[in-house]
Design a protein around this motif. Structure first.
Motif, PDB file in Angstrom:
ATOM      1  N   LYS A   1      -1.413  -2.347 -19.717  1.00 20.99           N
ATOM      2  CA  LYS A   1      -2.868  -1.994 -20.446  1.00 20.99           C
ATOM      3  C   LYS A   1      -4.179  -2.674 -20.184  1.00 20.99           C
ATOM      4  N   GLY A   2      -3.883  -3.434 -18.979  1.00 23.47           N
ATOM      5  CA  GLY A   2      -5.226  -4.379 -18.644  1.00 23.47           C
ATOM      6  C   GLY A   2      -6.179  -4.932 -19.494  1.00 23.47           C
ATOM      7  N   VAL A   3      -4.835  -5.439 -20.730  1.00 24.22           N
ATOM      8  CA  VAL A   3      -5.426  -6.462 -21.317  1.00 24.22           C
ATOM      9  C   VAL A   3      -4.173  -8.206 -21.525  1.00 24.22           C
ATOM     10  N   PRO A   4      -4.878  -8.875 -20.630  1.00 23.82           N
ATOM     11  CA  PRO A   4      -4.534 -10.442 -19.967  1.00 23.82           C
ATOM     12  C   PRO A   4      -4.102 -11.631 -21.481  1.00 23.82           C
ATOM     13  N   TYR A   5      -4.033 -11.092 -22.771  1.00 18.46           N
ATOM     14  CA  TYR A   5      -4.149 -11.914 -23.683  1.00 18.46           C
ATOM     15  C   TYR A   5      -2.779 -11.285 -24.369  1.00 18.46           C
ATOM     16  N   LYS A   6      -1.721 -12.751 -25.315  1.00 16.30           N
ATOM     17  CA  LYS A   6      -0.971 -11.949 -26.061  1.00 16.30           C
ATOM     18  C   LYS A   6      -0.528 -12.601 -26.613  1.00 16.30           C
ATOM     19  N   SER A   7      -0.461 -12.286 -27.701  1.00 14.60           N
ATOM     20  CA  SER A   7      -0.077 -13.427 -28.754  1.00 14.60           C
ATOM     21  C   SER A   7       1.066 -14.864 -28.505  1.00 14.60           C
ATOM     22  N   LYS A   8       0.996 -16.079 -29.683  1.00 13.05           N
ATOM     23  CA  LYS A   8       2.271 -16.744 -29.504  1.00 13.05           C
ATOM     24  C   LYS A   8       3.453 -16.309 -29.673  1.00 13.05           C
TER      25      LYS A   8
ATOM     26  N   CYS B   1     -12.402 -18.505 -22.379  1.00 14.96           N
ATOM     27  CA  CYS B   1     -11.831 -17.790 -22.680  1.00 14.96           C
ATOM     28  C   CYS B   1     -10.207 -17.840 -22.799  1.00 14.96           C
ATOM     29  N   SER B   2      -9.599 -18.596 -22.574  1.00 11.31           N
ATOM     30  CA  SER B   2      -7.811 -18.871 -22.007  1.00 11.31           C
ATOM     31  C   SER B   2      -7.060 -19.659 -22.754  1.00 11.31           C
ATOM     32  N   VAL B   3      -7.253 -19.222 -23.857  1.00 13.19           N
ATOM     33  CA  VAL B   3      -6.945 -19.207 -25.810  1.00 13.19           C
ATOM     34  C   VAL B   3      -8.578 -19.011 -26.237  1.00 13.19           C
ATOM     35  N   ILE B   4      -7.791 -17.452 -27.771  1.00 11.77           N
ATOM     36  CA  ILE B   4      -8.966 -17.564 -28.640  1.00 11.77           C
ATOM     37  C   ILE B   4      -8.623 -17.791 -29.759  1.00 11.77           C
ATOM     38  N   GLU B   5      -9.075 -18.137 -30.528  1.00 10.42           N
ATOM     39  CA  GLU B   5      -8.776 -18.455 -31.648  1.00 10.42           C
ATOM     40  C   GLU B   5      -9.365 -17.881 -32.677  1.00 10.42           C
ATOM     41  N   ASP B   6      -9.501 -17.102 -33.533  1.00 10.90           N
ATOM     42  CA  ASP B   6     -10.368 -16.872 -35.112  1.00 10.90           C
ATOM     43  C   ASP B   6      -9.294 -16.418 -35.795  1.00 10.90           C
ATOM     44  N   GLY B   7      -9.781 -17.040 -36.705  1.00 15.21           N
ATOM     45  CA  GLY B   7      -8.900 -17.390 -37.944  1.00 15.21           C
ATOM     46  C   GLY B   7      -7.859 -17.429 -37.858  1.00 15.21           C
ATOM     47  N   GLY B   8      -6.447 -16.220 -38.197  1.00 13.06           N
ATOM     48  CA  GLY B   8      -4.615 -16.764 -37.707  1.00 13.06           C
ATOM     49  C   GLY B   8      -4.648 -16.090 -36.818  1.00 13.06           C
ATOM     50  N   LEU B   9      -5.800 -15.243 -35.949  1.00 16.65           N
ATOM     51  CA  LEU B   9      -5.352 -15.022 -34.693  1.00 16.65           C
ATOM     52  C   LEU B   9      -5.287 -16.237 -33.671  1.00 16.65           C
ATOM     53  N   LYS B  10      -5.002 -16.103 -32.942  1.00 17.70           N
ATOM     54  CA  LYS B  10      -4.818 -16.771 -31.466  1.00 17.70           C
ATOM     55  C   LYS B  10      -4.079 -15.837 -30.666  1.00 17.70           C
ATOM     56  N   LEU B  11      -5.150 -15.987 -29.114  1.00 13.85           N
ATOM     57  CA  LEU B  11      -3.653 -14.983 -27.849  1.00 13.85           C
ATOM     58  C   LEU B  11      -4.081 -15.833 -26.608  1.00 13.85           C
ATOM     59  N   ILE B  12      -3.423 -15.911 -25.711  1.00 14.69           N
ATOM     60  CA  ILE B  12      -3.460 -16.611 -25.121  1.00 14.69           C
ATOM     61  C   ILE B  12      -3.899 -16.116 -22.922  1.00 14.69           C
ATOM     62  N   ASN B  13      -3.954 -16.004 -22.538  1.00 19.20           N
ATOM     63  CA  ASN B  13      -3.942 -15.995 -20.810  1.00 19.20           C
ATOM     64  C   ASN B  13      -3.027 -16.101 -21.204  1.00 19.20           C
ATOM     65  N   TYR B  14      -2.478 -14.690 -20.486  1.00 21.97           N
ATOM     66  CA  TYR B  14      -0.817 -14.823 -20.231  1.00 21.97           C
ATOM     67  C   TYR B  14      -1.370 -15.642 -18.414  1.00 21.97           C
ATOM     68  N   LEU B  15      -1.732 -15.230 -17.866  1.00 23.21           N
ATOM     69  CA  LEU B  15      -2.022 -15.458 -16.643  1.00 23.21           C
ATOM     70  C   LEU B  15      -2.729 -16.986 -16.193  1.00 23.21           C
ATOM     71  N   VAL B  16      -2.472 -17.666 -16.998  1.00 19.60           N
ATOM     72  CA  VAL B  16      -3.054 -18.985 -17.818  1.00 19.60           C
ATOM     73  C   VAL B  16      -2.173 -20.490 -18.198  1.00 19.60           C
ATOM     74  N   PHE B  17      -1.530 -19.060 -19.490  1.00 22.43           N
ATOM     75  CA  PHE B  17       0.395 -19.875 -19.548  1.00 22.43           C
ATOM     76  C   PHE B  17       1.232 -19.850 -18.320  1.00 22.43           C
ATOM     77  N   ILE B  18       1.376 -19.208 -17.732  1.00 25.03           N
ATOM     78  CA  ILE B  18       1.854 -18.941 -16.270  1.00 25.03           C
ATOM     79  C   ILE B  18       1.936 -19.936 -15.392  1.00 25.03           C
ATOM     80  N   ASP B  19       0.728 -19.901 -15.097  1.00 21.34           N
ATOM     81  CA  ASP B  19       0.093 -21.071 -14.141  1.00 21.34           C
ATOM     82  C   ASP B  19       0.502 -23.082 -14.773  1.00 21.34           C
ATOM     83  N   TYR B  20       0.129 -22.979 -16.426  1.00 23.39           N
ATOM     84  CA  TYR B  20      -0.014 -24.259 -17.028  1.00 23.39           C
ATOM     85  C   TYR B  20       1.614 -24.178 -16.669  1.00 23.39           C
TER      86      TYR B  20
END
Length: 101
Positions: free
Chosen positions: A10-17, A50-69
């Motif tokens: 759905k065009g959103v490259p972020y996923k939760s842990k 914007c590779s790792v987005i944190e807001d309160g208890g929410l943590k979203l990680i860019n999937y493409l960055v995670f795979i590259d790392y």
């Protein structure tokens, strides 16, 4: 050929842990540790802010960055090998995992 599983991003490259851990077969703690390491690489300039987005208890990680790392982690952690790591290219990674044709 039978397709048994298909997922739309759905065009959103972020996923939760939790989602990353489930999809990649690793523990949420490992995902959390890798996210901390990715944040260090953001400070070094390898990945965008914007590779790792944190807001309160929410943590979203860019999937493409995670795979590259994950792919380059061993080299990035060794000072002598860092210079051999190709620059981060989101399009190249997205294409290699089937996001783009």
């Amino acid at each position: 050929m039978n397709i048994t599983y298909m997922e739309s991003t759905k065009g959103v490259p972020y996923k939760s842990k939790v989602v990353l851990a489930k999809e990649l077969g690793i523990s949420p703690g490992t995902v959390n540790n890798r996210a901390k390491e990715i944040k260090e690489e953001v400070l070094n300039g390898r990945y965008p802010d914007c590779s790792v987005i944190e807001d309160g208890g929410l943590k979203l990680i860019n999937y493409l960055v995670f795979i590259d790392y994950l792919n380059n982690r061993q080299k990035l952690r060794e000072p002598n090998l860092r210079k051999y790591v190709q620059p981060f290219d989101a399009y190249k990674i997205a294409k290699s995992i089937g996001y783009y044709q």
